[in-house]
Design a protein around this motif. Structure first.
Motif, PDB file in Angstrom:
ATOM      1  N   VAL A  43       0.840  -1.198   0.000  1.00 49.47           N
ATOM      2  CA  VAL A  43       0.000   0.000   0.000  1.00 49.47           C
ATOM      3  C   VAL A  43       0.874   1.246   0.000  1.00 49.47           C
ATOM      4  O   VAL A  43       0.624   2.195  -0.748  1.00 49.47           O
ATOM      5  N   LEU A  44       1.908   1.234   0.826  1.00 48.53           N
ATOM      6  CA  LEU A  44       2.819   2.376   0.881  1.00 48.53           C
ATOM      7  C   LEU A  44       3.570   2.535  -0.435  1.00 48.53           C
ATOM      8  O   LEU A  44       3.736   3.653  -0.922  1.00 48.53           O
ATOM      9  N   ILE A  45       3.990   1.444  -1.033  1.00 48.45           N
ATOM     10  CA  ILE A  45       4.690   1.516  -2.325  1.00 48.45           C
ATOM     11  C   ILE A  45       3.759   2.069  -3.397  1.00 48.45           C
ATOM     12  O   ILE A  45       4.165   2.888  -4.234  1.00 48.45           O
ATOM     13  N   ASP A  46       2.486   1.648  -3.385  1.00 46.07           N
ATOM     14  CA  ASP A  46       1.529   2.168  -4.367  1.00 46.07           C
ATOM     15  C   ASP A  46       1.279   3.658  -4.172  1.00 46.07           C
ATOM     16  O   ASP A  46       1.086   4.392  -5.141  1.00 46.07           O
ATOM     17  N   LEU A  47       1.284   4.103  -2.906  1.00 46.21           N
ATOM     18  CA  LEU A  47       1.086   5.531  -2.648  1.00 46.21           C
ATOM     19  C   LEU A  47       2.267   6.359  -3.141  1.00 46.21           C
ATOM     20  O   LEU A  47       2.112   7.521  -3.489  1.00 46.21           O
ATOM     21  N   LEU A  48       3.429   5.747  -3.153  1.00 46.22           N
ATOM     22  CA  LEU A  48       4.648   6.469  -3.492  1.00 46.22           C
ATOM     23  C   LEU A  48       5.082   6.236  -4.934  1.00 46.22           C
ATOM     24  O   LEU A  48       6.276   6.240  -5.234  1.00 46.22           O
ATOM     25  N   LYS A  49       4.147   6.013  -5.836  1.00 44.79           N
ATOM     26  CA  LYS A  49       4.463   5.804  -7.244  1.00 44.79           C
ATOM     27  C   LYS A  49       5.285   6.939  -7.848  1.00 44.79           C
ATOM     28  O   LYS A  49       6.131   6.690  -8.696  1.00 44.79           O
ATOM     29  N   PRO A  50       5.093   8.207  -7.457  1.00 44.60           N
ATOM     30  CA  PRO A  50       5.923   9.265  -8.057  1.00 44.60           C
ATOM     31  C   PRO A  50       7.417   9.085  -7.788  1.00 44.60           C
ATOM     32  O   PRO A  50       8.239   9.560  -8.551  1.00 44.60           O
ATOM     33  N   ILE A  92       3.409  13.669   7.132  1.00 43.45           N
ATOM     34  CA  ILE A  92       2.016  14.130   7.103  1.00 43.45           C
ATOM     35  C   ILE A  92       1.804  15.118   5.959  1.00 43.45           C
ATOM     36  O   ILE A  92       0.782  15.055   5.258  1.00 43.45           O
ATOM     37  N   ILE A  93       2.757  16.016   5.753  1.00 47.67           N
ATOM     38  CA  ILE A  93       2.645  16.948   4.624  1.00 47.67           C
ATOM     39  C   ILE A  93       2.670  16.173   3.309  1.00 47.67           C
ATOM     40  O   ILE A  93       1.900  16.479   2.379  1.00 47.67           O
ATOM     41  N   GLY A  94       3.514  15.147   3.221  1.00 40.25           N
ATOM     42  CA  GLY A  94       3.518  14.293   2.033  1.00 40.25           C
ATOM     43  C   GLY A  94       2.189  13.584   1.830  1.00 40.25           C
ATOM     44  O   GLY A  94       1.714  13.445   0.700  1.00 40.25           O
ATOM     45  N   ALA A  95       1.566  13.153   2.923  1.00 39.64           N
ATOM     46  CA  ALA A  95       0.256  12.499   2.816  1.00 39.64           C
ATOM     47  C   ALA A  95      -0.793  13.464   2.289  1.00 39.64           C
ATOM     48  O   ALA A  95      -1.632  13.092   1.450  1.00 39.64           O
ATOM     49  N   VAL A  96      -0.756  14.707   2.752  1.00 40.41           N
ATOM     50  CA  VAL A  96      -1.715  15.705   2.256  1.00 40.41           C
ATOM     51  C   VAL A  96      -1.477  15.952   0.768  1.00 40.41           C
ATOM     52  O   VAL A  96      -2.434  15.991  -0.020  1.00 40.41           O
ATOM     53  N   ILE A  97      -0.225  16.091   0.376  1.00 40.76           N
ATOM     54  CA  ILE A  97       0.088  16.350  -1.035  1.00 40.76           C
ATOM     55  C   ILE A  97      -0.324  15.171  -1.909  1.00 40.76           C
ATOM     56  O   ILE A  97      -0.931  15.360  -2.969  1.00 40.76           O
ATOM     57  N   ILE A  98      -0.005  13.955  -1.471  1.00 42.74           N
ATOM     58  CA  ILE A  98      -0.362  12.772  -2.260  1.00 42.74           C
ATOM     59  C   ILE A  98      -1.877  12.642  -2.393  1.00 42.74           C
ATOM     60  O   ILE A  98      -2.399  12.378  -3.474  1.00 42.74           O
ATOM     61  N   ASN A  99      -2.600  12.854  -1.291  1.00 46.37           N
ATOM     62  CA  ASN A  99      -4.059  12.716  -1.342  1.00 46.37           C
ATOM     63  C   ASN A  99      -4.725  13.878  -2.055  1.00 46.37           C
ATOM     64  O   ASN A  99      -5.815  13.729  -2.591  1.00 46.37           O
ATOM     65  N   GLU A 108      -9.632  10.291   2.919  1.00 47.80           N
ATOM     66  CA  GLU A 108      -8.206  10.207   3.244  1.00 47.80           C
ATOM     67  C   GLU A 108      -7.576  11.595   3.276  1.00 47.80           C
ATOM     68  O   GLU A 108      -6.729  11.874   4.129  1.00 47.80           O
ATOM     69  N   LEU A 109      -7.992  12.462   2.362  1.00 48.86           N
ATOM     70  CA  LEU A 109      -7.491  13.832   2.366  1.00 48.86           C
ATOM     71  C   LEU A 109      -7.931  14.544   3.636  1.00 48.86           C
ATOM     72  O   LEU A 109      -7.136  15.242   4.267  1.00 48.86           O
TER      73      LEU A 109
END
Length: 140
Positions: A43-50, A92-99, A108-109
């Motif tokens: 799941v984490l790898i899929d979130l970090l596709k960029p 957390i900032i990365g999570a906001v940007i990704i979502n 999730e956002l």
């Protein structure tokens, strides 16, 4: 240093049980997310596709889960709360940007934004009077 001391004095004068419960809930949520990422790294790898490079994935995976686990526990107990939150902020900032930029669902956002706001609040407020930091400070 004087700013941190003045913030601690202000927080200790204005401490309330609901704020401590919110701090504990924030720490528990971050700890849970760390367990989730450790249990399901795909799941984490899929979130970090960029970040396609292997080194980027390995570094991020080995930073996110332990930071959430250790930081969540420290926030729950109120030990080194500000330092723990400083370690959490890039995640957390990365999570906001990704979502915000991805096709993720809006819940999730919203959760990411709420966690970011609470993290900034406790970065300013500190751990409060009912915490390990306060207990150890009073032992001196």
């Amino acid at each position: 240093m004087d700013t941190v001391k003045s913030l601690n004095k202000w927080a200790n004068r204005h401490t309330y049980i609901p704020i401590d419960l919110i701090r504990i809930a924030l720490g528990a949520f971050l700890f849970y997310k760390g367990l989730t990422f450790m249990g399901n790294t795909q799941v984490l790898i899929d979130l970090l596709k960029p970040f396609q490079s292997l080194a980027g994935n390995v570094i991020i995976i080995h930073y996110v889960a332990p930071a959430h686990l250790i930081g969540g526990l420290l926030i729950i107990f109120g030990l080194l709360t500000r330092w723990s939150i400083i370690a959490q902020l890039p995640i957390i900032i990365g999570a906001v940007i990704i979502n915000f930029g991805a096709e993720a669902n809006s819940s999730e956002l919203a959760i990411s934004v709420i966690v970011l706001i609470l993290s900034i609040l406790f970065l300013i407020y500190g751990s409060g009077k009912r915490s390990a930091d306060y207990y150890f400070k009073m032992q001196k």
